[in-house]
Design a protein around this motif. Structure first.
Motif, PDB file in Angstrom:
ATOM      1  N   TRP A  58       1.046  -1.850  -0.188  1.00 45.38           N
ATOM      2  CA  TRP A  58       0.036  -0.487   0.100  1.00 45.38           C
ATOM      3  C   TRP A  58       1.084   1.209  -0.374  1.00 45.38           C
ATOM      4  O   TRP A  58       0.065   2.150  -0.700  1.00 45.38           O
ATOM      5  N   PHE A  59       2.277   0.934   0.844  1.00 48.29           N
ATOM      6  CA  PHE A  59       2.740   2.169   0.976  1.00 48.29           C
ATOM      7  C   PHE A  59       3.860   2.551  -0.504  1.00 48.29           C
ATOM      8  O   PHE A  59       3.234   3.273  -1.078  1.00 48.29           O
ATOM      9  N   TYR A  60       4.155   1.886  -1.045  1.00 50.42           N
ATOM     10  CA  TYR A  60       4.094   1.939  -2.641  1.00 50.42           C
ATOM     11  C   TYR A  60       3.105   2.436  -3.626  1.00 50.42           C
ATOM     12  O   TYR A  60       3.201   4.019  -4.207  1.00 50.42           O
ATOM     13  N   VAL A  61       2.044   2.174  -3.365  1.00 54.74           N
ATOM     14  CA  VAL A  61       1.526   2.099  -4.744  1.00 54.74           C
ATOM     15  C   VAL A  61       0.812   3.245  -4.294  1.00 54.74           C
ATOM     16  O   VAL A  61       0.573   4.153  -5.133  1.00 54.74           O
ATOM     17  N   ARG A  62       0.545   4.166  -2.925  1.00 58.83           N
ATOM     18  CA  ARG A  62      -0.183   5.222  -2.560  1.00 58.83           C
ATOM     19  C   ARG A  62       1.601   6.328  -2.820  1.00 58.83           C
ATOM     20  O   ARG A  62       1.315   7.382  -3.419  1.00 58.83           O
ATOM     21  N   LEU A  63       2.775   5.653  -3.083  1.00 53.29           N
ATOM     22  CA  LEU A  63       3.918   6.116  -2.989  1.00 53.29           C
ATOM     23  C   LEU A  63       3.520   7.052  -4.992  1.00 53.29           C
ATOM     24  O   LEU A  63       3.787   8.244  -5.337  1.00 53.29           O
ATOM     25  N   VAL A  64       3.084   5.729  -5.511  1.00 47.95           N
ATOM     26  CA  VAL A  64       3.174   5.818  -6.662  1.00 47.95           C
ATOM     27  C   VAL A  64       2.109   7.063  -7.900  1.00 47.95           C
ATOM     28  O   VAL A  64       1.723   8.040  -8.557  1.00 47.95           O
ATOM     29  N   LEU A  65       1.008   6.397  -6.685  1.00 49.22           N
ATOM     30  CA  LEU A  65      -0.448   7.393  -7.145  1.00 49.22           C
ATOM     31  C   LEU A  65      -0.214   8.766  -6.852  1.00 49.22           C
ATOM     32  O   LEU A  65       0.186   9.936  -7.833  1.00 49.22           O
ATOM     33  N   PHE A  66       0.863   9.372  -5.623  1.00 47.73           N
ATOM     34  CA  PHE A  66       1.147  10.632  -5.299  1.00 47.73           C
ATOM     35  C   PHE A  66       1.885  10.989  -6.626  1.00 47.73           C
ATOM     36  O   PHE A  66       1.779  12.302  -6.835  1.00 47.73           O
ATOM     37  N   LEU A  67       3.058  10.576  -6.765  1.00 46.95           N
ATOM     38  CA  LEU A  67       4.014  10.896  -8.081  1.00 46.95           C
ATOM     39  C   LEU A  67       3.212  10.872  -8.979  1.00 46.95           C
ATOM     40  O   LEU A  67       3.467  12.780  -9.373  1.00 46.95           O
ATOM     41  N   VAL A  68       2.372  10.731  -9.221  1.00 45.51           N
ATOM     42  CA  VAL A  68       1.399  11.000 -10.525  1.00 45.51           C
ATOM     43  C   VAL A  68       0.679  12.166 -10.664  1.00 45.51           C
ATOM     44  O   VAL A  68       0.798  12.876 -11.595  1.00 45.51           O
ATOM     45  N   GLY A  69      -0.086  12.252  -8.558  1.00 44.09           N
ATOM     46  CA  GLY A  69      -0.629  13.280  -9.311  1.00 44.09           C
ATOM     47  C   GLY A  69      -0.031  14.782  -8.811  1.00 44.09           C
ATOM     48  O   GLY A  69      -0.176  15.599  -9.711  1.00 44.09           O
ATOM     49  N   THR A  70       1.880  14.796  -8.032  1.00 50.02           N
ATOM     50  CA  THR A  70       1.585  15.519  -8.358  1.00 50.02           C
ATOM     51  C   THR A  70       3.197  15.710  -9.204  1.00 50.02           C
ATOM     52  O   THR A  70       2.762  16.876  -9.589  1.00 50.02           O
ATOM     53  N   LEU A  71       3.116  14.748 -10.285  1.00 48.48           N
ATOM     54  CA  LEU A  71       3.159  15.598 -11.893  1.00 48.48           C
ATOM     55  C   LEU A  71       2.351  16.657 -11.976  1.00 48.48           C
ATOM     56  O   LEU A  71       2.180  17.611 -12.498  1.00 48.48           O
ATOM     57  N   ALA A  72       1.260  15.609 -12.143  1.00 50.65           N
ATOM     58  CA  ALA A  72      -0.124  16.873 -12.881  1.00 50.65           C
ATOM     59  C   ALA A  72      -0.301  18.004 -12.150  1.00 50.65           C
ATOM     60  O   ALA A  72      -0.731  19.060 -12.891  1.00 50.65           O
ATOM     61  N   PHE A  73      -0.202  17.946 -11.264  1.00 53.71           N
ATOM     62  CA  PHE A  73      -0.074  19.303  -9.613  1.00 53.71           C
ATOM     63  C   PHE A  73       0.533  20.021 -10.702  1.00 53.71           C
ATOM     64  O   PHE A  73       0.131  20.794 -10.890  1.00 53.71           O
ATOM     65  N   VAL A  74       2.172  19.479 -11.115  1.00 56.38           N
ATOM     66  CA  VAL A  74       2.714  20.819 -10.915  1.00 56.38           C
ATOM     67  C   VAL A  74       2.624  20.963 -12.106  1.00 56.38           C
ATOM     68  O   VAL A  74       3.286  22.259 -12.632  1.00 56.38           O
ATOM     69  N   GLY A  75       2.127  20.191 -13.194  1.00 56.74           N
ATOM     70  CA  GLY A  75       2.646  20.845 -14.434  1.00 56.74           C
ATOM     71  C   GLY A  75       1.005  21.851 -14.994  1.00 56.74           C
ATOM     72  O   GLY A  75       1.488  23.084 -15.589  1.00 56.74           O
ATOM     73  N   ALA A  76       0.335  21.781 -14.463  1.00 56.00           N
ATOM     74  CA  ALA A  76      -0.928  21.761 -14.894  1.00 56.00           C
ATOM     75  C   ALA A  76      -0.922  23.287 -13.632  1.00 56.00           C
ATOM     76  O   ALA A  76      -0.686  24.691 -14.040  1.00 56.00           O
ATOM     77  N   ASN A  77      -0.551  23.307 -12.181  1.00 51.50           N
ATOM     78  CA  ASN A  77      -0.035  24.119 -11.641  1.00 51.50           C
ATOM     79  C   ASN A  77       0.485  25.530 -12.203  1.00 51.50           C
ATOM     80  O   ASN A  77       0.445  26.564 -12.039  1.00 51.50           O
ATOM     81  N   ALA A  78       1.458  24.731 -13.160  1.00 53.12           N
ATOM     82  CA  ALA A  78       2.938  26.306 -13.352  1.00 53.12           C
ATOM     83  C   ALA A  78       1.711  26.796 -14.660  1.00 53.12           C
ATOM     84  O   ALA A  78       2.007  27.939 -15.057  1.00 53.12           O
ATOM     85  N   ALA A  79       1.469  26.261 -15.553  1.00 56.66           N
ATOM     86  CA  ALA A  79       0.545  26.416 -17.033  1.00 56.66           C
ATOM     87  C   ALA A  79      -0.092  27.802 -16.270  1.00 56.66           C
ATOM     88  O   ALA A  79      -0.128  28.738 -16.862  1.00 56.66           O
ATOM     89  N   TYR A  80      -1.009  27.390 -14.978  1.00 54.16           N
ATOM     90  CA  TYR A  80      -2.133  28.135 -14.581  1.00 54.16           C
ATOM     91  C   TYR A  80      -2.033  29.400 -13.875  1.00 54.16           C
ATOM     92  O   TYR A  80      -2.263  30.970 -13.899  1.00 54.16           O
ATOM     93  N   LEU A  81      -0.109  29.533 -12.592  1.00 56.35           N
ATOM     94  CA  LEU A  81       0.165  30.800 -12.617  1.00 56.35           C
ATOM     95  C   LEU A  81       1.129  31.334 -13.680  1.00 56.35           C
ATOM     96  O   LEU A  81       0.824  32.521 -13.090  1.00 56.35           O
ATOM     97  N   VAL A  82       1.019  30.997 -14.312  1.00 59.18           N
ATOM     98  CA  VAL A  82       1.654  31.833 -15.930  1.00 59.18           C
ATOM     99  C   VAL A  82       0.948  32.629 -16.063  1.00 59.18           C
ATOM    100  O   VAL A  82       1.125  33.253 -16.173  1.00 59.18           O
ATOM    101  N   TRP A  83      -0.660  32.233 -16.037  1.00 58.30           N
ATOM    102  CA  TRP A  83      -1.448  32.937 -16.544  1.00 58.30           C
ATOM    103  C   TRP A  83      -1.889  33.901 -15.475  1.00 58.30           C
ATOM    104  O   TRP A  83      -1.939  34.754 -15.696  1.00 58.30           O
ATOM    105  N   VAL A  84      -2.265  33.813 -14.038  1.00 57.40           N
ATOM    106  CA  VAL A  84      -1.730  34.154 -13.158  1.00 57.40           C
ATOM    107  C   VAL A  84      -1.231  35.204 -12.904  1.00 57.40           C
ATOM    108  O   VAL A  84      -1.160  36.352 -12.753  1.00 57.40           O
ATOM    109  N   GLU A  85      -0.156  34.956 -13.192  1.00 56.54           N
ATOM    110  CA  GLU A  85       0.959  36.638 -13.032  1.00 56.54           C
ATOM    111  C   GLU A  85       0.745  36.965 -14.629  1.00 56.54           C
ATOM    112  O   GLU A  85       0.783  38.428 -14.185  1.00 56.54           O
ATOM    113  N   ARG A  86       0.861  36.626 -15.371  1.00 53.29           N
ATOM    114  CA  ARG A  86       0.635  37.120 -16.362  1.00 53.29           C
ATOM    115  C   ARG A  86      -0.459  38.188 -16.796  1.00 53.29           C
ATOM    116  O   ARG A  86      -0.767  39.520 -17.224  1.00 53.29           O
ATOM    117  N   LYS A  87      -1.970  38.070 -16.046  1.00 54.49           N
ATOM    118  CA  LYS A  87      -3.204  38.483 -15.816  1.00 54.49           C
ATOM    119  C   LYS A  87      -2.572  39.902 -15.041  1.00 54.49           C
ATOM    120  O   LYS A  87      -3.698  40.742 -14.749  1.00 54.49           O
TER     121      LYS A  87
END
Lengths: 361, 189
Positions: A14-43
């Protein structure tokens, strides 16, 4: 089905499954977050300068980040002649790796964290320190004068600001007595007067003076150092586009450049998340506590509080960037060595004294 | 090759799948350490040697983690990568901003020098190997203490207070030395 579920929820698996799930989630979060923070920055930049900012692509320009992404990916990725090709290509990945590691120990909600590490705070600082090395390698491997000047600046800046940052975190650590980030948040339950930024001045629960009456100053120092460590204006010496073209990123094109920006925003998220959970109570509600019987809905509400506080701090980062001009390099170093470090040493001594004070009476 | 004893050391757990994952991670960390060390000594570009050193430190940090000391693992990263490697690169930048041309200097002792080097290396390797094979290794202690801030503070100020004070003395001397050098360098024309 249930057998598979039983197997998966066994503790080590469960520890590894949770870790993998969280890493995928983190990747998605970092990408989407960066994209929209650029929008916030420019706006935000647009609004602060009395112009609309991006508004052509989609409603309120909301489709601008995907368009930017496509543009960056369509560009040619090239290595300048004479550059150290391996290190040059490796640097963007190295810059992005540390903040993603840090996100693994940050508790976004009561149970919403990948790894409940006893020394989570130390992990954040350990991996945060790799960031300097990666930026420096990128600047050095470019074999470009601007990039090398910028790389040298990055080191002096980060070394100078890491000291007061660690000192103020130690003052807080003396109050909390633990490096487990989730436990630090648990200690701040009850309402905004229990958050470390207030509790440091007067401990309402125990009814005596808190550990560090200068805790708002401590918070300001932490925030300033966070701005400097993430190379944000007014301390963006690594980029300094008006004097160094684009500093360490001058030779990077396409997504290599994009990854540096992603890393910058991921670093801001880590820094602001840390400020939130150290000083502003993390996922704790501002008034009262979220009842335990609300279960996952309570956790979700707490996550909402966490993100509200964190994104407010991130908005302040953008606000500061478009309000203050870039400091001179010597002023930047003087600020750290002549003001921030002495003040944080004083708060450290003060905290050590004040923590012993209630025991005397 | 029988991996069972290694498996028992690396991952004392009842679950076979998680044992193999842990063993894989263990081998990965060992490989990282060795690869980093090899890069550090074999490359001609000094900046790459520092990168190799950093890589070896990452592997070492992983090995510390396997020895149940996450605190030491993180300290390895914080100090050896975040401070030591950065300082070395900074020194390289200040000292040698340009890549040196591949040198073609004459070797003064073409036969003796490599022989001496091989003998010394073989001696060190043989001694370490004999020590490692001859020593009776005890089973790893699962956990010495809980690794909390309180435990670290207590051991720093009681059991290891001597080493702690000596280190602070060394750092004080280093700061004084830096001050002396910096003072001497600041003259106005």
């Amino acid at each position: 089905m249930s057998a598979i579920f039983d197997y998966l929820t066994q503790e080590p698996v469960w520890f590894y499954v949770r870790l993998v799930l969280f890493l995928v989630g983190t990747l998605a979060f970092v990408g989407a977050n960066a994209a929209y923070l650029v929008w916030v920055e420019r706006k935000g930049a647009g609004r602060f300068q009395r112009r609309p900012g991006p508004d052509e692509a989609g409603p309120w320009g909301l489709l601008q980040p995907p368009a930017d992404g496509i543009k960056l990916m369509a560009k040619q990725v090239m290595t300048p002649p004479g550059a150290d090709a391996l290190l040059f290509r490796l640097a963007p990945a190295l810059v992005l790796m540390p903040p993603m590691m840090c996100l693994a120990v940050i508790p976004f909600g009561d149970k919403l964290l990948a790894c409940d590490l006893n020394i989570g705070l130390l992990l954040v600082f350990a991996f945060g320190s790799i960031n300097v090395m990666a930026l420096m390698l990128g600047g050095w491997a470019s074999r470009n004068k601007y990039a090398i000047i910028s790389a040298a600046r990055v080191v002096s800046q980060n070394v100078a600001y890491e000291i007061p940052m660690l000192l103020v975190v130690i003052t807080l650590l003396m109050i909390t007595g633990t490096m487990n980030l989730n436990e630090i948040i648990h200690q701040q339950a009850g309402g905004f007067w229990q958050w470390n930024i207030v509790r440091g001045i007067w401990d309402f629960q125990a009814g005596h003076i808190g550990g560090n009456i200068l805790v708002p100053v401590t918070f300001l120092i932490f925030y300033t150092c966070m701005l400097a460590e993430t190379n944000r204006a007014p301390f963006d010496m690594a980029e300094a586009e008006s004097e160094l073209v684009a500093g360490a990123f001058t030779e990077y094109a396409g997504m290599g450049f994009g990854v540096f920006f992603m890393a910058e925003y991921a670093n801001i998220v880590v820094g602001c998340a840390l400020a939130t959970l150290l000083f502003l109570g993390g996922w704790q509600s501002p008034i009262g506590t979220v009842p335990a019987e609300w279960g996952w809905w309570g956790t979700l509400l707490g996550t909402g509080f966490f993100f509200a506080k964190m994104y407010f701090l991130i908005f302040c980062v953008v606000w500061i960037r478009w309000t203050f001009p870039r400091t001179q390099f010597y002023n930047l170093l003087n600020l750290s060595w002549k003001i921030l470090i002495p003040v944080s040493l004083v708060t450290l001594l003060l905290t050590a004294g004040l923590l012993k004070l209630p025991n005397l009476f | 090759m029988n991996l069972t004893p290694l498996l028992a050391v690396a991952a004392p757990s009842a679950n076979p799948a998680s044992n193999w994952i842990t063993l894989g991670l263990f081998i990965m960390f060992v490989a990282t350490t060795v690869a980093g060390a090899l890069i550090a000594v074999n490359t001609v570009r000094i900046i790459r040697s520092v990168s190799g050193l950093a890589l070896a430190c990452v592997g070492l940090a992983g090995l510390f983690y396997f020895l149940h000391s996450p605190f030491l693992a993180l300290m390895e990263i914080l100090i050896y990568i975040g401070a030591v490697c950065v300082t070395i690169i900074f020194g390289v930048m200040l000292a040698e901003p340009d890549e040196p041309a591949p040198e073609t200097h004459k070797r003064p002792y073409p036969v003796i020098a490599p022989l001496v080097a091989v003998v010394i290396a073989a001696g060190i390797f043989g001694g370490l190997a004999k020590l490692a094979l001859g020593h009776k290794w005890e089973a790893p202690v699962a956990k010495i203490n809980d690794g909390s801030v309180a435990a670290i503070g207590t051991s720093l100020l009681s059991t290891y207070s001597m080493a702690f004070e000596l280190i602070s003395l060394v750092l004080l001397v280093a700061i004084l030395g830096a001050l002396v050098i910096a003072r001497g360098g600041r003259t106005k024309e």
